[in-house]
Design an enzyme around this catalytic site. Structure first.
Site, PDB file in Angstrom:
ATOM      1  N   ILE A 181       5.199   7.449  -9.916  1.00 11.44           N
ATOM      2  CA  ILE A 181       5.372   7.714  -8.852  1.00 11.44           C
ATOM      3  C   ILE A 181       6.018   9.333  -8.849  1.00 11.44           C
ATOM      4  O   ILE A 181       6.071   9.962  -7.930  1.00 11.44           O
ATOM      5  CB  ILE A 181       6.516   6.987  -8.048  1.00 11.44           C
ATOM      6  CG1 ILE A 181       7.815   6.952  -9.090  1.00 11.44           C
ATOM      7  CG2 ILE A 181       6.068   5.541  -7.702  1.00 11.44           C
ATOM      8  CD1 ILE A 181       9.060   6.242  -8.294  1.00 11.44           C
ATOM      9  N   LYS A 228      12.731   6.546 -15.448  1.00  8.88           N
ATOM     10  CA  LYS A 228      12.436   8.070 -15.814  1.00  8.88           C
ATOM     11  C   LYS A 228      12.208   7.973 -17.413  1.00  8.88           C
ATOM     12  O   LYS A 228      13.213   7.751 -18.066  1.00  8.88           O
ATOM     13  CB  LYS A 228      13.072   9.063 -15.561  1.00  8.88           C
ATOM     14  CG  LYS A 228      12.746  10.678 -15.872  1.00  8.88           C
ATOM     15  CD  LYS A 228      13.607  11.404 -14.894  1.00  8.88           C
ATOM     16  CE  LYS A 228      13.022  12.962 -15.165  1.00  8.88           C
ATOM     17  NZ  LYS A 228      13.628  13.751 -14.370  1.00  8.88           N
ATOM     18  N   VAL A 277       8.300   9.439 -13.840  1.00  7.99           N
ATOM     19  CA  VAL A 277       8.830   8.600 -13.245  1.00  7.99           C
ATOM     20  C   VAL A 277       8.121   7.439 -12.828  1.00  7.99           C
ATOM     21  O   VAL A 277       6.996   7.550 -12.227  1.00  7.99           O
ATOM     22  CB  VAL A 277       9.811   9.007 -11.821  1.00  7.99           C
ATOM     23  CG1 VAL A 277      10.557   8.049 -11.177  1.00  7.99           C
ATOM     24  CG2 VAL A 277      10.719  10.311 -12.318  1.00  7.99           C
ATOM     25  N   ASP A 309      20.145  21.331 -11.885  1.00  8.59           N
ATOM     26  CA  ASP A 309      18.892  21.409 -11.172  1.00  8.59           C
ATOM     27  C   ASP A 309      18.365  21.053  -9.908  1.00  8.59           C
ATOM     28  O   ASP A 309      17.239  20.163  -9.584  1.00  8.59           O
ATOM     29  CB  ASP A 309      17.831  20.603 -12.386  1.00  8.59           C
ATOM     30  CG  ASP A 309      16.456  20.784 -12.326  1.00  8.59           C
ATOM     31  OD1 ASP A 309      15.954  22.114 -11.958  1.00  8.59           O
ATOM     32  OD2 ASP A 309      15.524  20.185 -12.628  1.00  8.59           O
ATOM     33  N   GLY A 344       7.259  15.390 -14.101  1.00  9.22           N
ATOM     34  CA  GLY A 344       7.820  16.855 -14.145  1.00  9.22           C
ATOM     35  C   GLY A 344       7.930  17.319 -15.425  1.00  9.22           C
ATOM     36  O   GLY A 344       7.181  16.756 -16.411  1.00  9.22           O
ATOM     37  N   GLY A 345       8.629  18.252 -15.691  1.00  3.13           N
ATOM     38  CA  GLY A 345       8.541  19.108 -16.898  1.00  3.13           C
ATOM     39  C   GLY A 345       9.317  18.310 -17.914  1.00  3.13           C
ATOM     40  O   GLY A 345       9.021  18.343 -19.219  1.00  3.13           O
ATOM     41  N   MET A 346      10.182  17.261 -17.584  1.00  2.00           N
ATOM     42  CA  MET A 346      10.982  16.567 -18.448  1.00  2.00           C
ATOM     43  C   MET A 346      10.377  15.402 -18.754  1.00  2.00           C
ATOM     44  O   MET A 346      10.825  14.673 -19.879  1.00  2.00           O
ATOM     45  CB  MET A 346      12.300  16.369 -17.911  1.00  2.00           C
ATOM     46  CG  MET A 346      13.412  15.909 -18.930  1.00  2.00           C
ATOM     47  SD  MET A 346      15.065  16.095 -18.195  1.00  2.00           S
ATOM     48  CE  MET A 346      15.823  14.927 -19.644  1.00  2.00           C
ATOM     49  N   GLY A 347       9.987  14.806 -17.643  1.00  4.49           N
ATOM     50  CA  GLY A 347       9.673  13.182 -17.883  1.00  4.49           C
ATOM     51  C   GLY A 347       8.796  12.531 -16.649  1.00  4.49           C
ATOM     52  O   GLY A 347       8.290  13.516 -15.706  1.00  4.49           O
TER      53      GLY A 347
END
Length: 539
Positions: free
Chosen positions: A19, A42, A27, A140, A22-25
Protein backbone atom coordinates in the site's frame (compact mmCIF):
# COMPACT_ATOMS: atom_id res chain seq x y z
CA UNK A 1 1.06 -12.03 -7.02
CA UNK A 2 4.47 -10.51 -6.15
CA UNK A 3 7.27 -12.53 -4.61
CA UNK A 4 6.49 -11.01 -1.19
CA UNK A 5 2.72 -11.12 -1.32
CA UNK A 6 1.45 -13.90 0.90
CA UNK A 7 4.71 -14.05 2.85
CA UNK A 8 4.46 -14.65 6.58
CA UNK A 9 6.51 -12.23 8.68
CA UNK A 10 7.65 -13.22 12.17
CA UNK A 11 5.39 -16.26 11.96
CA UNK A 12 2.36 -14.05 12.46
CA UNK A 13 1.78 -11.27 9.91
CA UNK A 14 0.63 -12.37 6.44
CA UNK A 15 1.44 -9.75 3.75
CA UNK A 16 -1.67 -9.12 1.64
CA UNK A 17 -1.20 -5.94 -0.41
CA UNK A 18 1.54 -3.37 -0.90
CA UNK A 19 0.00 0.00 0.00
CA UNK A 20 2.98 2.33 0.05
CA UNK A 21 6.64 2.67 -0.76
CA UNK A 22 9.13 5.35 0.25
CA UNK A 23 12.80 6.02 0.62
CA UNK A 24 13.08 4.01 3.80
CA UNK A 25 10.79 1.06 3.29
CA UNK A 26 7.67 -0.55 1.89
CA UNK A 27 4.35 -0.63 3.72
CA UNK A 28 2.04 -3.64 3.40
CA UNK A 29 -1.50 -4.27 4.45
CA UNK A 30 -1.25 -7.51 6.39
CA UNK A 31 -3.31 -9.93 8.43
CA UNK A 32 -2.37 -10.50 12.05
CA UNK A 33 -3.13 -14.23 12.13
CA UNK A 34 -2.81 -14.40 15.89
CA UNK A 35 -5.40 -11.71 16.70
CA UNK A 36 -7.35 -11.85 13.46
CA UNK A 37 -7.05 -8.17 12.56
CA UNK A 38 -5.62 -6.13 9.73
CA UNK A 39 -2.41 -4.21 10.34
CA UNK A 40 0.16 -2.23 8.36
CA UNK A 41 3.66 -3.69 8.22
CA UNK A 42 6.58 -1.50 7.25
CA UNK A 43 9.62 -3.42 6.00
CA UNK A 44 12.90 -1.53 5.77
CA UNK A 45 14.89 -1.49 2.57
CA UNK A 46 18.38 -2.97 2.69
CA UNK A 47 20.41 -0.37 0.78
CA UNK A 48 23.37 -1.90 -1.07
CA UNK A 49 25.24 1.38 -0.54
CA UNK A 50 25.41 1.00 3.25
CA UNK A 51 28.21 -0.82 5.04
CA UNK A 52 27.38 -3.55 7.54
CA UNK A 53 28.01 -1.29 10.54
CA UNK A 54 25.80 1.41 9.03
CA UNK A 55 22.98 -1.07 8.44
CA UNK A 56 23.31 -2.33 11.99
CA UNK A 57 23.06 1.23 13.30
CA UNK A 58 20.03 1.92 11.11
CA UNK A 59 18.23 -1.22 12.24
CA UNK A 60 18.91 -0.70 15.93
CA UNK A 61 17.85 2.93 15.77
CA UNK A 62 14.66 1.95 13.99
CA UNK A 63 13.81 -0.55 16.70
CA UNK A 64 14.49 1.95 19.47
CA UNK A 65 12.57 4.77 17.83
CA UNK A 66 9.57 2.59 16.99
CA UNK A 67 9.37 1.41 20.57
CA UNK A 68 9.46 5.01 21.73
CA UNK A 69 6.69 5.88 19.28
CA UNK A 70 4.59 3.04 20.67
CA UNK A 71 4.23 5.07 23.87
CA UNK A 72 2.02 7.62 22.08
CA UNK A 73 -1.70 7.05 22.44
CA UNK A 74 -3.76 9.59 20.52
CA UNK A 75 -6.52 9.37 17.87
CA UNK A 76 -4.45 11.48 15.44
CA UNK A 77 -1.41 9.20 15.71
CA UNK A 78 -1.01 5.84 14.01
CA UNK A 79 -0.58 3.24 16.72
CA UNK A 80 2.63 1.21 16.68
CA UNK A 81 1.76 -2.33 17.76
CA UNK A 82 5.07 -4.14 17.51
CA UNK A 83 8.60 -4.28 16.10
CA UNK A 84 9.64 -7.67 14.77
CA UNK A 85 12.60 -9.05 12.83
CA UNK A 86 12.33 -10.37 9.30
CA UNK A 87 15.56 -11.94 8.11
CA UNK A 88 17.56 -9.68 10.41
CA UNK A 89 15.72 -6.53 9.31
CA UNK A 90 13.26 -4.81 11.64
CA UNK A 91 9.63 -4.56 10.57
CA UNK A 92 7.33 -2.05 12.23
CA UNK A 93 3.77 -3.30 12.77
CA UNK A 94 1.24 -0.46 12.89
CA UNK A 95 -2.45 0.24 12.95
CA UNK A 96 -3.99 -0.06 9.48
CA UNK A 97 -5.91 3.08 8.45
CA UNK A 98 -7.87 2.91 5.16
CA UNK A 99 -6.87 6.24 3.69
CA UNK A 100 -4.99 8.32 1.16
CA UNK A 101 -2.02 10.49 2.01
CA UNK A 102 -2.21 14.26 1.81
CA UNK A 103 0.67 14.02 -0.67
CA UNK A 104 -1.40 11.82 -2.98
CA UNK A 105 -4.38 14.16 -2.72
CA UNK A 106 -2.26 17.18 -3.67
CA UNK A 107 -0.69 15.28 -6.53
CA UNK A 108 -3.96 13.97 -7.93
CA UNK A 109 -6.37 16.81 -7.16
CA UNK A 110 -4.19 19.87 -6.59
CA UNK A 111 -4.07 22.19 -3.56
CA UNK A 112 -6.76 22.06 -0.91
CA UNK A 113 -8.76 25.02 0.41
CA UNK A 114 -7.50 26.96 3.45
CA UNK A 115 -10.44 25.58 5.44
CA UNK A 116 -9.50 21.98 4.58
CA UNK A 117 -5.83 22.72 5.28
CA UNK A 118 -6.84 24.09 8.69
CA UNK A 119 -8.82 20.93 9.43
CA UNK A 120 -5.86 18.77 8.45
CA UNK A 121 -3.51 21.00 10.40
CA UNK A 122 -5.58 20.66 13.56
CA UNK A 123 -5.19 16.90 13.43
CA UNK A 124 -1.48 17.19 12.75
CA UNK A 125 -0.71 19.64 15.53
CA UNK A 126 -2.76 17.58 18.00
CA UNK A 127 -0.65 14.57 17.06
CA UNK A 128 2.56 16.55 17.50
CA UNK A 129 1.48 17.82 20.91
CA UNK A 130 0.81 14.25 22.05
CA UNK A 131 4.14 13.04 20.69
CA UNK A 132 6.16 15.86 22.20
CA UNK A 133 4.46 15.31 25.55
CA UNK A 134 5.65 11.70 25.35
CA UNK A 135 9.19 12.84 24.54
CA UNK A 136 9.02 11.72 20.90
CA UNK A 137 10.03 13.86 17.92
CA UNK A 138 8.58 13.04 14.54
CA UNK A 139 11.45 14.36 12.35
CA UNK A 140 9.72 13.59 9.07
CA UNK A 141 6.47 15.56 9.04
CA UNK A 142 5.42 15.87 5.41
CA UNK A 143 2.32 15.38 3.22
CA UNK A 144 3.28 11.77 2.53
CA UNK A 145 3.06 10.97 6.25
CA UNK A 146 -0.38 12.56 6.75
CA UNK A 147 -3.15 10.00 6.29
CA UNK A 148 -6.61 11.27 5.39
CA UNK A 149 -8.87 8.47 6.54
CA UNK A 150 -11.89 7.32 4.59
CA UNK A 151 -13.92 8.22 7.70
CA UNK A 152 -12.55 11.79 7.82
CA UNK A 153 -9.90 11.05 10.42
CA UNK A 154 -6.53 12.84 10.11
CA UNK A 155 -3.64 10.66 11.21
CA UNK A 156 0.08 11.36 11.39
CA UNK A 157 2.20 8.30 10.76
CA UNK A 158 5.88 7.30 10.94
CA UNK A 159 6.57 8.91 14.30
CA UNK A 160 10.24 8.58 15.06
CA UNK A 161 10.59 5.80 12.51
CA UNK A 162 12.14 7.61 9.53
CA UNK A 163 15.40 8.13 11.39
CA UNK A 164 17.75 7.06 8.64
CA UNK A 165 16.64 8.51 5.35
CA UNK A 166 13.96 10.33 3.42
CA UNK A 167 12.80 10.60 -0.14
CA UNK A 168 14.95 13.65 -0.91
CA UNK A 169 17.59 13.37 1.79
CA UNK A 170 21.17 13.61 0.50
CA UNK A 171 23.15 12.63 3.66
CA UNK A 172 24.69 9.71 5.41
CA UNK A 173 22.51 7.35 7.41
CA UNK A 174 21.60 8.81 10.78
CA UNK A 175 22.98 12.23 9.86
CA UNK A 176 19.88 13.86 8.45
CA UNK A 177 16.42 12.57 9.05
CA UNK A 178 13.47 13.37 6.84
CA UNK A 179 12.77 14.64 3.35
CA UNK A 180 14.77 17.74 2.54
CA UNK A 181 11.79 19.87 1.49
CA UNK A 182 10.43 19.67 5.05
CA UNK A 183 13.66 19.80 7.09
CA UNK A 184 13.89 22.83 9.38
CA UNK A 185 16.73 25.36 8.92
CA UNK A 186 18.43 24.45 12.20
CA UNK A 187 18.62 20.83 11.10
CA UNK A 188 19.97 21.77 7.68
CA UNK A 189 22.73 23.59 9.55
CA UNK A 190 23.57 20.47 11.53
CA UNK A 191 21.80 21.51 14.72
CA UNK A 192 19.91 19.23 17.08
CA UNK A 193 16.21 18.84 16.24
CA UNK A 194 13.56 19.80 18.76
CA UNK A 195 9.79 20.28 18.91
CA UNK A 196 10.15 23.56 16.99
CA UNK A 197 11.70 21.60 14.10
CA UNK A 198 8.55 19.51 13.79
CA UNK A 199 6.49 22.71 13.81
CA UNK A 200 8.55 24.13 10.93
CA UNK A 201 7.79 20.95 9.01
CA UNK A 202 4.12 21.42 9.87
CA UNK A 203 4.32 24.89 8.34
CA UNK A 204 6.00 23.53 5.20
CA UNK A 205 3.28 20.87 4.91
CA UNK A 206 0.47 23.42 5.28
CA UNK A 207 2.19 25.65 2.72
CA UNK A 208 2.26 22.79 0.21
CA UNK A 209 -1.33 21.87 1.03
CA UNK A 210 -2.60 25.29 -0.09
CA UNK A 211 0.02 26.17 -2.72
CA UNK A 212 0.67 22.78 -4.31
CA UNK A 213 4.46 22.75 -3.81
CA UNK A 214 6.90 23.02 -0.86
CA UNK A 215 7.96 26.53 0.18
CA UNK A 216 11.66 26.30 -0.67
CA UNK A 217 11.89 23.66 -3.40
CA UNK A 218 14.63 24.36 -5.94
CA UNK A 219 16.09 22.47 -8.91
CA UNK A 220 18.37 20.31 -6.77
CA UNK A 221 18.35 19.11 -3.18
CA UNK A 222 21.53 21.09 -2.48
CA UNK A 223 19.89 24.29 -3.66
CA UNK A 224 16.77 23.45 -1.67
CA UNK A 225 18.79 23.01 1.52
CA UNK A 226 20.55 26.33 0.97
CA UNK A 227 17.22 28.05 0.31
CA UNK A 228 15.79 26.62 3.53
CA UNK A 229 18.78 27.89 5.48
CA UNK A 230 19.12 31.34 3.93
CA UNK A 231 16.47 32.41 1.42
CA UNK A 232 13.41 34.49 2.15
CA UNK A 233 10.06 32.80 2.06
CA UNK A 234 7.84 33.47 -0.93
CA UNK A 235 4.56 34.34 0.82
CA UNK A 236 1.71 31.91 0.12
CA UNK A 237 -0.94 33.29 -2.26
CA UNK A 238 -3.81 30.90 -1.56
CA UNK A 239 -3.57 30.47 2.22
CA UNK A 240 -6.14 33.13 3.15
CA UNK A 241 -6.48 33.42 6.92
CA UNK A 242 -3.78 30.77 7.39
CA UNK A 243 -1.08 33.02 5.93
CA UNK A 244 0.13 34.58 9.24
CA UNK A 245 0.40 31.20 10.92
CA UNK A 246 2.23 29.56 8.01
CA UNK A 247 4.70 32.44 7.82
CA UNK A 248 5.25 32.32 11.59
CA UNK A 249 5.88 28.56 11.54
CA UNK A 250 8.45 29.00 8.75
CA UNK A 251 10.57 31.56 10.60
CA UNK A 252 14.25 30.60 10.49
CA UNK A 253 14.86 30.98 14.24
CA UNK A 254 13.24 28.08 16.13
CA UNK A 255 12.93 30.26 19.24
CA UNK A 256 10.64 32.64 17.36
CA UNK A 257 8.18 30.07 16.06
CA UNK A 258 4.76 29.68 17.66
CA UNK A 259 4.28 26.91 20.16
CA UNK A 260 2.16 23.91 19.26
CA UNK A 261 -0.56 25.24 21.57
CA UNK A 262 -0.58 28.65 19.84
CA UNK A 263 -0.61 27.01 16.42
CA UNK A 264 -3.57 24.86 17.42
CA UNK A 265 -5.48 27.95 18.61
CA UNK A 266 -4.89 29.65 15.27
CA UNK A 267 -5.97 26.57 13.35
CA UNK A 268 -9.26 26.53 15.23
CA UNK A 269 -10.20 29.92 13.79
CA UNK A 270 -9.57 29.42 10.05
CA UNK A 271 -12.21 31.92 8.94
CA UNK A 272 -10.75 34.75 10.99
CA UNK A 273 -7.71 36.67 9.79
CA UNK A 274 -5.31 35.84 12.58
CA UNK A 275 -2.74 38.43 13.46
CA UNK A 276 0.95 37.62 13.62
CA UNK A 277 0.82 38.06 17.38
CA UNK A 278 -1.97 35.49 17.71
CA UNK A 279 -0.09 33.08 15.51
CA UNK A 280 2.97 33.30 17.71
CA UNK A 281 1.11 32.96 20.99
CA UNK A 282 1.77 36.57 22.00
CA UNK A 283 5.55 36.27 21.76
CA UNK A 284 7.47 39.37 20.85
CA UNK A 285 10.27 39.57 18.35
CA UNK A 286 8.65 37.24 15.87
CA UNK A 287 9.11 38.02 12.21
CA UNK A 288 7.81 36.48 9.03
CA UNK A 289 10.05 33.78 7.60
CA UNK A 290 12.47 35.38 5.22
CA UNK A 291 13.29 38.44 7.32
CA UNK A 292 17.03 38.75 7.02
CA UNK A 293 17.53 38.86 10.77
CA UNK A 294 16.27 35.28 10.90
CA UNK A 295 19.13 34.04 8.71
CA UNK A 296 20.79 30.91 10.11
CA UNK A 297 24.00 31.17 12.04
CA UNK A 298 25.56 27.80 11.25
CA UNK A 299 24.91 26.62 7.73
CA UNK A 300 25.84 23.04 6.98
CA UNK A 301 24.07 22.84 3.70
CA UNK A 302 25.74 19.80 2.27
CA UNK A 303 24.75 17.54 5.12
CA UNK A 304 21.25 17.75 3.93
CA UNK A 305 21.69 17.69 0.29
CA UNK A 306 23.46 14.69 -1.01
CA UNK A 307 21.42 11.59 -1.84
CA UNK A 308 20.66 9.35 1.09
CA UNK A 309 21.56 6.28 -0.93
CA UNK A 310 25.20 7.28 -0.68
CA UNK A 311 26.51 6.73 2.79
CA UNK A 312 29.40 9.23 2.90
CA UNK A 313 29.29 12.23 0.65
CA UNK A 314 32.12 13.91 -1.11
CA UNK A 315 32.93 15.74 -4.20
CA UNK A 316 36.05 16.52 -6.03
CA UNK A 317 36.91 17.50 -9.49
CA UNK A 318 39.58 18.81 -11.77
CA UNK A 319 38.95 19.73 -15.35
CA UNK A 320 41.08 20.77 -18.29
CA UNK A 321 40.84 20.65 -22.02
CA UNK A 322 41.19 17.20 -23.54
CA UNK A 323 44.87 17.63 -24.48
CA UNK A 324 45.82 18.04 -20.83
CA UNK A 325 43.55 15.39 -19.42
CA UNK A 326 46.06 12.58 -19.02
CA UNK A 327 48.42 14.88 -17.15
CA UNK A 328 45.63 16.09 -14.88
CA UNK A 329 44.65 12.55 -13.93
CA UNK A 330 48.24 11.71 -13.10
CA UNK A 331 48.57 14.79 -10.90
CA UNK A 332 45.52 13.89 -8.86
CA UNK A 333 46.57 10.27 -8.56
CA UNK A 334 49.90 11.46 -7.20
CA UNK A 335 48.14 13.68 -4.70
CA UNK A 336 46.09 10.75 -3.47
CA UNK A 337 49.20 8.66 -3.09
CA UNK A 338 50.75 11.31 -0.87
CA UNK A 339 47.55 11.39 1.14
CA UNK A 340 47.72 7.69 1.83
CA UNK A 341 51.34 7.87 2.88
CA UNK A 342 51.50 10.86 5.21
CA UNK A 343 49.18 12.49 7.69
CA UNK A 344 49.52 16.05 6.51
CA UNK A 345 49.35 15.03 2.91
CA UNK A 346 46.31 12.98 3.73
CA UNK A 347 44.59 16.07 5.00
CA UNK A 348 45.56 18.30 2.12
CA UNK A 349 44.78 16.00 -0.77
CA UNK A 350 41.13 16.59 -0.13
CA UNK A 351 38.51 17.61 -2.58
CA UNK A 352 34.97 18.61 -1.83
CA UNK A 353 31.81 20.16 -3.17
CA UNK A 354 30.13 23.32 -2.00
CA UNK A 355 27.32 25.62 -2.83
CA UNK A 356 26.69 28.67 -0.78
CA UNK A 357 28.01 32.07 0.07
CA UNK A 358 30.06 33.16 3.05
CA UNK A 359 30.55 36.56 4.60
CA UNK A 360 33.37 38.66 3.22
CA UNK A 361 36.53 38.57 5.29
CA UNK A 362 40.20 38.53 4.54
CA UNK A 363 42.46 35.52 5.02
CA UNK A 364 43.14 36.76 8.52
CA UNK A 365 39.43 36.62 9.28
CA UNK A 366 38.92 40.39 9.15
CA UNK A 367 36.35 42.17 6.99
CA UNK A 368 37.42 42.36 3.39
CA UNK A 369 37.65 45.63 1.52
CA UNK A 370 34.47 46.79 -0.15
CA UNK A 371 34.00 46.25 -3.84
CA UNK A 372 34.90 42.58 -3.79
CA UNK A 373 34.59 40.88 -7.15
CA UNK A 374 33.00 37.87 -5.55
CA UNK A 375 29.28 37.78 -6.26
CA UNK A 376 27.29 35.10 -4.47
CA UNK A 377 23.76 35.24 -3.06
CA UNK A 378 23.54 37.12 0.23
CA UNK A 379 25.56 34.72 2.43
CA UNK A 380 24.53 33.52 5.87
CA UNK A 381 26.89 34.37 8.75
CA UNK A 382 30.01 32.29 9.15
CA UNK A 383 29.67 29.05 11.12
CA UNK A 384 30.86 29.30 14.70
CA UNK A 385 34.59 28.58 14.95
CA UNK A 386 35.35 29.55 11.35
CA UNK A 387 36.96 32.50 9.62
CA UNK A 388 36.60 33.38 5.97
CA UNK A 389 39.69 33.37 3.75
CA UNK A 390 39.97 35.10 0.41
CA UNK A 391 42.32 33.34 -1.99
CA UNK A 392 43.03 36.07 -4.52
CA UNK A 393 45.17 33.80 -6.69
CA UNK A 394 42.22 31.43 -7.06
CA UNK A 395 39.61 34.18 -7.17
CA UNK A 396 37.40 32.57 -4.53
CA UNK A 397 36.75 32.77 -0.80
CA UNK A 398 35.49 30.17 1.65
CA UNK A 399 35.26 29.49 5.41
CA UNK A 400 38.08 27.63 7.16
CA UNK A 401 38.03 26.26 10.73
CA UNK A 402 39.95 28.39 13.20
CA UNK A 403 43.38 26.97 13.93
CA UNK A 404 43.84 25.26 10.58
CA UNK A 405 47.09 25.97 8.75
CA UNK A 406 47.38 27.22 5.18
CA UNK A 407 49.83 25.22 3.09
CA UNK A 408 50.93 24.88 -0.52
CA UNK A 409 50.92 21.24 -1.63
CA UNK A 410 53.60 20.03 -3.99
CA UNK A 411 52.79 21.29 -7.48
CA UNK A 412 50.20 23.74 -6.12
CA UNK A 413 51.24 26.57 -8.42
CA UNK A 414 50.86 24.42 -11.51
CA UNK A 415 47.46 23.19 -10.40
CA UNK A 416 46.36 26.57 -8.98
CA UNK A 417 45.31 25.12 -5.64
CA UNK A 418 45.62 25.70 -1.94
CA UNK A 419 45.24 23.46 1.12
CA UNK A 420 44.36 23.92 4.78
CA UNK A 421 45.29 21.33 7.40
CA UNK A 422 43.88 20.69 10.87
CA UNK A 423 46.13 21.07 13.95
CA UNK A 424 46.50 17.28 14.10
CA UNK A 425 47.73 17.21 10.49
CA UNK A 426 45.35 14.35 9.73
CA UNK A 427 42.40 16.25 8.29
CA UNK A 428 42.64 18.63 5.39
CA UNK A 429 40.91 20.41 2.57
CA UNK A 430 42.14 21.24 -0.89
CA UNK A 431 40.66 23.86 -3.18
CA UNK A 432 41.61 24.00 -6.84
CA UNK A 433 40.51 26.42 -9.56
CA UNK A 434 41.69 25.86 -13.11
CA UNK A 435 40.93 27.05 -16.59
CA UNK A 436 38.85 25.15 -19.10
CA UNK A 437 36.38 22.88 -17.35
CA UNK A 438 35.56 19.77 -19.36
CA UNK A 439 32.10 19.00 -20.73
CA UNK A 440 31.35 16.07 -18.42
CA UNK A 441 32.33 16.26 -14.71
CA UNK A 442 31.22 12.67 -14.14
CA UNK A 443 33.47 11.34 -16.87
CA UNK A 444 36.24 13.37 -15.36
CA UNK A 445 35.92 11.49 -12.08
CA UNK A 446 35.67 8.17 -13.87
CA UNK A 447 38.95 8.87 -15.64
CA UNK A 448 40.62 9.89 -12.39
CA UNK A 449 39.31 6.80 -10.65
CA UNK A 450 40.55 4.45 -13.35
CA UNK A 451 44.00 6.04 -13.45
CA UNK A 452 44.39 6.11 -9.66
CA UNK A 453 43.39 2.46 -9.25
CA UNK A 454 45.45 1.26 -12.19
CA UNK A 455 48.55 3.02 -10.90
CA UNK A 456 48.09 1.62 -7.41
CA UNK A 457 47.59 5.01 -5.79
CA UNK A 458 44.55 3.89 -3.81
CA UNK A 459 45.21 0.54 -2.09
CA UNK A 460 42.04 -1.32 -1.14
CA UNK A 461 40.01 1.37 -2.90
CA UNK A 462 36.25 1.31 -2.29
CA UNK A 463 33.89 3.60 -4.16
CA UNK A 464 31.06 4.88 -2.00
CA UNK A 465 29.42 7.08 -4.57
CA UNK A 466 30.04 8.71 -7.93
CA UNK A 467 27.27 10.59 -9.70
CA UNK A 468 26.34 13.69 -11.66
CA UNK A 469 24.72 16.62 -9.88
CA UNK A 470 24.68 20.41 -10.10
CA UNK A 471 26.23 23.13 -7.98
CA UNK A 472 25.18 26.77 -8.18
CA UNK A 473 23.36 25.77 -11.37
CA UNK A 474 26.65 24.57 -12.85
CA UNK A 475 27.33 20.99 -14.05
CA UNK A 476 28.99 18.99 -11.28
CA UNK A 477 29.89 15.49 -10.16
CA UNK A 478 30.43 13.92 -6.76
CA UNK A 479 32.96 11.26 -5.88
CA UNK A 480 33.46 9.76 -2.46
CA UNK A 481 35.55 6.79 -1.51
CA UNK A 482 37.84 5.10 1.00
CA UNK A 483 41.30 3.60 0.68
CA UNK A 484 43.99 2.08 2.89
CA UNK A 485 46.99 4.23 3.73
CA UNK A 486 50.25 3.02 5.21
CA UNK A 487 49.09 3.59 8.79
CA UNK A 488 45.31 3.94 8.65
CA UNK A 489 42.24 3.84 6.44
CA UNK A 490 41.19 7.11 4.81
CA UNK A 491 37.94 8.51 3.56
CA UNK A 492 37.41 11.37 1.12
CA UNK A 493 34.70 13.45 -0.48
CA UNK A 494 35.22 15.45 -3.64
CA UNK A 495 33.16 17.76 -5.81
CA UNK A 496 34.10 18.97 -9.30
CA UNK A 497 32.02 21.64 -10.97
CA UNK A 498 32.11 24.29 -13.68
CA UNK A 499 30.66 25.22 -17.02
CA UNK A 500 32.35 23.67 -20.06
CA UNK A 501 35.06 26.03 -21.26
CA UNK A 502 34.91 28.08 -18.07
CA UNK A 503 36.67 27.68 -14.74
CA UNK A 504 36.89 24.28 -13.11
CA UNK A 505 36.50 24.18 -9.31
CA UNK A 506 37.37 21.31 -7.02
CA UNK A 507 36.66 21.05 -3.29
CA UNK A 508 38.13 18.01 -1.57
CA UNK A 509 38.10 16.79 2.02
CA UNK A 510 39.91 13.78 3.46
CA UNK A 511 40.29 12.41 6.97
CA UNK A 512 41.01 9.13 8.71
CA UNK A 513 37.93 6.95 8.32
CA UNK A 514 37.77 6.44 12.08
CA UNK A 515 37.42 10.21 12.54
CA UNK A 516 35.16 10.93 9.58
CA UNK A 517 31.97 11.45 11.56
CA UNK A 518 33.62 14.18 13.64
CA UNK A 519 35.07 16.07 10.68
CA UNK A 520 32.76 15.59 7.71
CA UNK A 521 30.81 18.75 8.57
CA UNK A 522 33.85 20.77 7.48
CA UNK A 523 33.11 19.75 3.91
CA UNK A 524 29.53 20.93 4.29
CA UNK A 525 30.51 24.21 5.94
CA UNK A 526 33.01 25.02 3.21
CA UNK A 527 30.40 24.30 0.56
CA UNK A 528 27.95 26.48 2.43
CA UNK A 529 30.32 29.46 2.32
CA UNK A 530 32.11 28.93 -1.00
CA UNK A 531 31.91 32.10 -3.07
CA UNK A 532 32.45 32.25 -6.81
CA UNK A 533 33.69 35.20 -8.89
CA UNK A 534 30.95 37.39 -10.31
CA UNK A 535 31.20 36.28 -13.97
CA UNK A 536 30.85 32.60 -13.06
CA UNK A 537 28.08 33.20 -10.56
CA UNK A 538 26.09 35.23 -13.00
CA UNK A 539 26.34 32.75 -15.74
Amino acid sequence: MSAEEGQLVAGRYRLLERIGRGGMGTVWRAEDELLGRQVAVKRLHASPHLADDELATLYERTRREARSAARISHPNVVVVHDVVDDGGRPCVVMEYVPSRTLGDVIKEQGPVTPQEAARIGRGMVAALRAAHAAGVLHRDVKPGNVLLGDDGRVVLTDFGIAVATGASTLTKTGEMVGSIDYVAPERVRGGKPGPASDLWSLGATLYQAVEGSPPFRRATALETAYAIAADELTPPRRAGALTPLIEALLVKDPEQRPSAEAAERSLRQPDTVATAEAATGGRTGSAPAGVTSDAPTRPRVATAVLPAEAAPQDDGGQRRTRPGRARRVTVWAAALAVLAGAAVAGATALRGNGDAGGSERSAAGKPAASGSALASPAPPPLPDGYHLVEEKELGVSFPVPDGWTRTLPSGAEERNEIAYVSPSGLVGIRISVRDFAGPDPLQHWKDDEAASVQEGKLPDYRKLRMQSTSFRELPAAIWEFTWQGSAREWRASALAFGRSGGKEHVIYLSAPKAEWQRHKHVFSDIMGGYRLPAPEQDG
